[in-house]
Design a protein around this motif. Sequence first.
Motif, PDB file in Angstrom:
ATOM      1  N   SER A  14      -7.014 -38.479 -24.996  1.00  0.00           N
ATOM      2  CA  SER A  14      -5.689 -37.976 -25.361  1.00  0.00           C
ATOM      3  C   SER A  14      -5.155 -37.075 -24.261  1.00  0.00           C
ATOM      4  O   SER A  14      -5.857 -36.184 -23.781  1.00  0.00           O
ATOM      5  CB  SER A  14      -5.746 -37.229 -26.690  1.00  0.00           C
ATOM      6  OG  SER A  14      -6.706 -36.186 -26.625  1.00  0.00           O
ATOM      7  N   TYR A  16      -1.677 -34.828 -22.750  1.00  0.00           N
ATOM      8  CA  TYR A  16      -0.309 -34.315 -22.760  1.00  0.00           C
ATOM      9  C   TYR A  16       0.204 -34.416 -21.330  1.00  0.00           C
ATOM     10  O   TYR A  16      -0.292 -33.738 -20.434  1.00  0.00           O
ATOM     11  CB  TYR A  16      -0.248 -32.867 -23.244  1.00  0.00           C
ATOM     12  CG  TYR A  16       1.108 -32.232 -23.008  1.00  0.00           C
ATOM     13  CD1 TYR A  16       2.234 -32.698 -23.679  1.00  0.00           C
ATOM     14  CD2 TYR A  16       1.269 -31.186 -22.095  1.00  0.00           C
ATOM     15  CE1 TYR A  16       3.482 -32.135 -23.464  1.00  0.00           C
ATOM     16  CE2 TYR A  16       2.507 -30.610 -21.875  1.00  0.00           C
ATOM     17  CZ  TYR A  16       3.612 -31.092 -22.559  1.00  0.00           C
ATOM     18  OH  TYR A  16       4.854 -30.533 -22.332  1.00  0.00           O
ATOM     19  N   ALA A  37       7.034 -35.820 -23.475  1.00  0.00           N
ATOM     20  CA  ALA A  37       7.372 -34.486 -22.989  1.00  0.00           C
ATOM     21  C   ALA A  37       8.790 -34.563 -22.446  1.00  0.00           C
ATOM     22  O   ALA A  37       9.009 -34.927 -21.292  1.00  0.00           O
ATOM     23  CB  ALA A  37       6.397 -34.052 -21.895  1.00  0.00           C
ATOM     24  N   LEU A  60       6.880 -33.591 -27.762  1.00  0.00           N
ATOM     25  CA  LEU A  60       6.136 -32.338 -27.653  1.00  0.00           C
ATOM     26  C   LEU A  60       6.816 -31.310 -26.752  1.00  0.00           C
ATOM     27  O   LEU A  60       6.285 -30.220 -26.550  1.00  0.00           O
ATOM     28  CB  LEU A  60       4.720 -32.620 -27.131  1.00  0.00           C
ATOM     29  CG  LEU A  60       3.894 -33.581 -27.983  1.00  0.00           C
ATOM     30  CD1 LEU A  60       2.588 -33.931 -27.285  1.00  0.00           C
ATOM     31  CD2 LEU A  60       3.622 -32.983 -29.354  1.00  0.00           C
ATOM     32  N   ALA A  66       7.320 -26.585 -23.812  1.00  0.00           N
ATOM     33  CA  ALA A  66       6.235 -27.235 -24.550  1.00  0.00           C
ATOM     34  C   ALA A  66       5.846 -26.408 -25.773  1.00  0.00           C
ATOM     35  O   ALA A  66       5.815 -25.176 -25.729  1.00  0.00           O
ATOM     36  CB  ALA A  66       5.028 -27.419 -23.641  1.00  0.00           C
ATOM     37  N   LEU A  71       0.293 -28.219 -29.360  1.00  0.00           N
ATOM     38  CA  LEU A  71      -0.652 -28.797 -28.401  1.00  0.00           C
ATOM     39  C   LEU A  71      -2.070 -28.321 -28.687  1.00  0.00           C
ATOM     40  O   LEU A  71      -3.031 -29.089 -28.616  1.00  0.00           O
ATOM     41  CB  LEU A  71      -0.254 -28.430 -26.976  1.00  0.00           C
ATOM     42  CG  LEU A  71       1.034 -29.057 -26.422  1.00  0.00           C
ATOM     43  CD1 LEU A  71       1.312 -28.546 -25.017  1.00  0.00           C
ATOM     44  CD2 LEU A  71       0.942 -30.575 -26.427  1.00  0.00           C
ATOM     45  N   LEU A  76      -6.369 -31.878 -27.594  1.00  0.00           N
ATOM     46  CA  LEU A  76      -6.235 -32.882 -26.537  1.00  0.00           C
ATOM     47  C   LEU A  76      -7.337 -32.722 -25.500  1.00  0.00           C
ATOM     48  O   LEU A  76      -8.011 -31.699 -25.427  1.00  0.00           O
ATOM     49  CB  LEU A  76      -4.865 -32.738 -25.871  1.00  0.00           C
ATOM     50  CG  LEU A  76      -3.662 -32.781 -26.823  1.00  0.00           C
ATOM     51  CD1 LEU A  76      -2.384 -32.463 -26.078  1.00  0.00           C
ATOM     52  CD2 LEU A  76      -3.569 -34.144 -27.493  1.00  0.00           C
ATOM     53  N   ALA A  79      -4.171 -32.010 -19.876  1.00  0.00           N
ATOM     54  CA  ALA A  79      -2.732 -32.078 -19.619  1.00  0.00           C
ATOM     55  C   ALA A  79      -2.545 -32.540 -18.182  1.00  0.00           C
ATOM     56  O   ALA A  79      -3.364 -32.252 -17.309  1.00  0.00           O
ATOM     57  CB  ALA A  79      -2.069 -30.721 -19.827  1.00  0.00           C
TER      58      ALA A  79
END
Length: 305
Positions: A14, A16, A37, A60, A66, A71, A76, A79
């Motif tokens: 996962s 971001y 994003a 997100l 953000a 988050l 996650l 990033a």
Amino acid sequence: MSGRTVSVPDDIKSVYAMTHAMPLVVALAPDKLAGFASPRAMSAEALKLLPPELSKLPNLGGGPDANLEKLKDMKLDIALGWTSPGESYPARQIERIGLPVVNIEVDRLDQYPATFRFLGRLFHREALARALEREMAEVQAAVAEVKTPKPRVYYAESQDGLTTQCDTSDRVEVIARAGGVNALHCEPGAPFAANYPLGLERLLTLDPDVIVTRFAATAEAIRKDPRWAQLKAVRAGKIFAAPNAPFNWFDRPPSFLRALGARWLAGKLHPEVKLGDLRADARAFYALFFGVTPTDADLDQLLAP
């Protein structure tokens, strides 16, 4: 890609992806994307050109906007940020919640093949670098054959068309790649190399041959506004809105779609160049990078004059 060492899981599930990194994950590993994003929700037009499962993803927020609490709750793996110095603050904010930030290079189109290869290793996926390099090389070779003078191009970035980018800004590299010259020249160190506010009087003195707009509505407004009618580009009908789905082909967010943007704009600036069928090329490109084959109607809307 900023020279740091970051510990990340071997099997990343996962991600971001901050704003400019997001299109790369959409192309290479859409199943790992935790959400979009973006300062605003993805449009239906954009989602139609992406794998259908992505339509279920949340927005997100991007950069300093953000949603850190959300988050953190999502647990996650990493990033993705990018190497521009101005992005160090949002990255530090994300690292505060214990999420490692991996930086990639996205500012210039020529950085993207290496970035695709880097992410291919990170995600254990086959990179798309060769296809991108081939697309870039074809346009470069075709434009190199042009003998006529390079048209002067004005990029109307804002809704009103009066904010642009200096020729020193990476944000307008599509112009040079397409065989044009940015109409606004700035000396090195100019205070507004990016997001340059320009009055209509100054634009009249530049008098570009071609205008490219970020928004379709801006192109339509320019055509109807008598104040712009004195410009050479307007008199010649050379006002073009950059294709804009699922991400803009010119800028914001800057992405690998600039390779198609250069092909599209080269055809506008130099109709004599031998670049093949843009519709067929765009259809194949989208099928490869996004896993979606645009219909004729999709292409009509995407490439509308």
